[in-house]
Design an enzyme around this catalytic site. Structure first.
Site, short mmCIF file in Angstrom:
data_model
loop_
_atom_site.label_atom_id
_atom_site.label_comp_id
_atom_site.label_asym_id
_atom_site.label_seq_id
_atom_site.Cartn_x
_atom_site.Cartn_y
_atom_site.Cartn_z
N HIS A 184 -76.53 20.71 -14.39
CA HIS A 184 -76.11 19.43 -13.81
C HIS A 184 -76.16 19.53 -12.29
CE1 HIS A 184 -74.29 15.63 -13.10
NE2 HIS A 184 -73.17 16.14 -12.60
N ASP B 29 -71.40 13.32 -6.65
CA ASP B 29 -71.85 13.45 -8.04
C ASP B 29 -72.34 12.09 -8.52
OD1 ASP B 29 -72.33 14.23 -10.61
OD2 ASP B 29 -70.25 14.68 -11.13
N CYS C 248 -79.43 13.32 -13.97
CA CYS C 248 -78.84 13.84 -12.74
C CYS C 248 -79.88 14.28 -11.71
CB CYS C 248 -77.88 14.99 -13.05
SG CYS C 248 -78.63 16.50 -13.74
#
Length: 276
Positions: free
Chosen positions: A117, A134, A80
């Site tokens: 995250h 995302d 991420c």
């Protein structure tokens, strides 16, 4: 930047043409919602999720030149923090408003997990809507989700998501084989590049991190979600149906190339196949 990039994303250092070619984007280069949706979809379906550098004994560094060499100029991916840093640099270069956020991956679990995250809060130049991007989870969403306190269910090529604000905490829900589950939670407290450096250090070095112990690789094509977890290869369909099989170490380099679009250098492939 006089602040060393601490409050920005170093978009001026990004080879934008190379990035857009890497993800196959040929649309308008303007900070609009339509372009944001197209960029998000292109990034999530082009750059895989992977933790292989850790297993190859190399550190994960978040400077943009290293990230460009790995994610853009090579057929590699990242997790991420790596994906989000590159995506944020591209959005900054194109004129979007960007705020980094941290989320706690829950996947339906009740135990408290660390906020490790990275996601983004993004605004455009055309209206007042706010978007959650995302691109670094490895399994969608394909496109940004509008940040609404009681967001509608969104169907993206059969993959279903919704956002909700619950007692000041935002929750991203995803629909799977067993119904709706909370995938991660987050607040709108701004996170800066140095906050991502701290999270990245934990994720890439802690023995408690799932990414320091075994290969974890994902490829999201829009039609299928492939996951390699250790030696288990699972393919998930939009309706939640899955197929799994076990693979042996010798199969990994070819599997990574053919299914996950990751090409390792021969020496790295040898190291990966000889891991205990």
């Amino acid at each position: 930047m006089t602040d060393g990039g601490a409050y920005g994303w170093n978009g001026d250092e990004l080879d934008l043409d190379a990035y857009l070619e890497r993800i196959g984007f040929k649309g308008e280069r303007a900070p609009t919602a339509a372009t944001l949706r197209a960029l998000h979809r292109a990034h999530t379906t082009s750059i895989p999720f992977e933790n292989l550098e850790i297993l190859l004994g190399r550190p994960i560094t978040l400077d943009l030149e290293t990230l460009q060499r790995k994610l853009i100029r090579s057929k590699r991916g990242g997790y991420c923090y790596e994906n989000v840093k590159v995506f944020a640099a591209a959005l900054e270069r194109l004129g979007y408003g960007i705020t980094g956020l941290h989320a706690r991956v829950t996947m339906g679990a009740k135990a408290l997990r660390p906020a490790t995250h990275a996601v983004l809060r993004v605004t455009t130049s055309t209206d007042d809507r706010v978007w959650l991007c995302d691109v670094g989870f490895g399994g969608g969403p394909l496109e940004p989700l509008e940040l609404l306190p009681d967001g509608p269910e969104v169907d993206q090529d059969g993959w279903r998501f919704r956002l909700a604000e619950e007692s000041g905490l935002w929750v991203l829900y995803q629909y799977g084989a067993e119904g709706w589950f909370d995938r991660h939670t987050f607040t709108l407290n701004p996170q800066y590049t140095l906050d991502y450096e701290v999270g990245n250090h934990y994720v890439s070095t802690s023995p408690r991190s799932p990414f320091t112990t075994r290969p974890f690789v994902q490829r999201f094509t829009g039609e299928l979600h492939h996951v390699l977890d250790g030696t288990t290869w699972t393919t998930t369909h939009p309706d939640g149906a899955t197929e799994s099989r076990q693979v042996n170490a010798a199969e990994l380099p070819k599997l990574l190339s053919d299914v996950f679009d990751i090409d390792l250098e021969p020496a790295d492939a040898t190291v990966l196949t000889q891991r205990p």
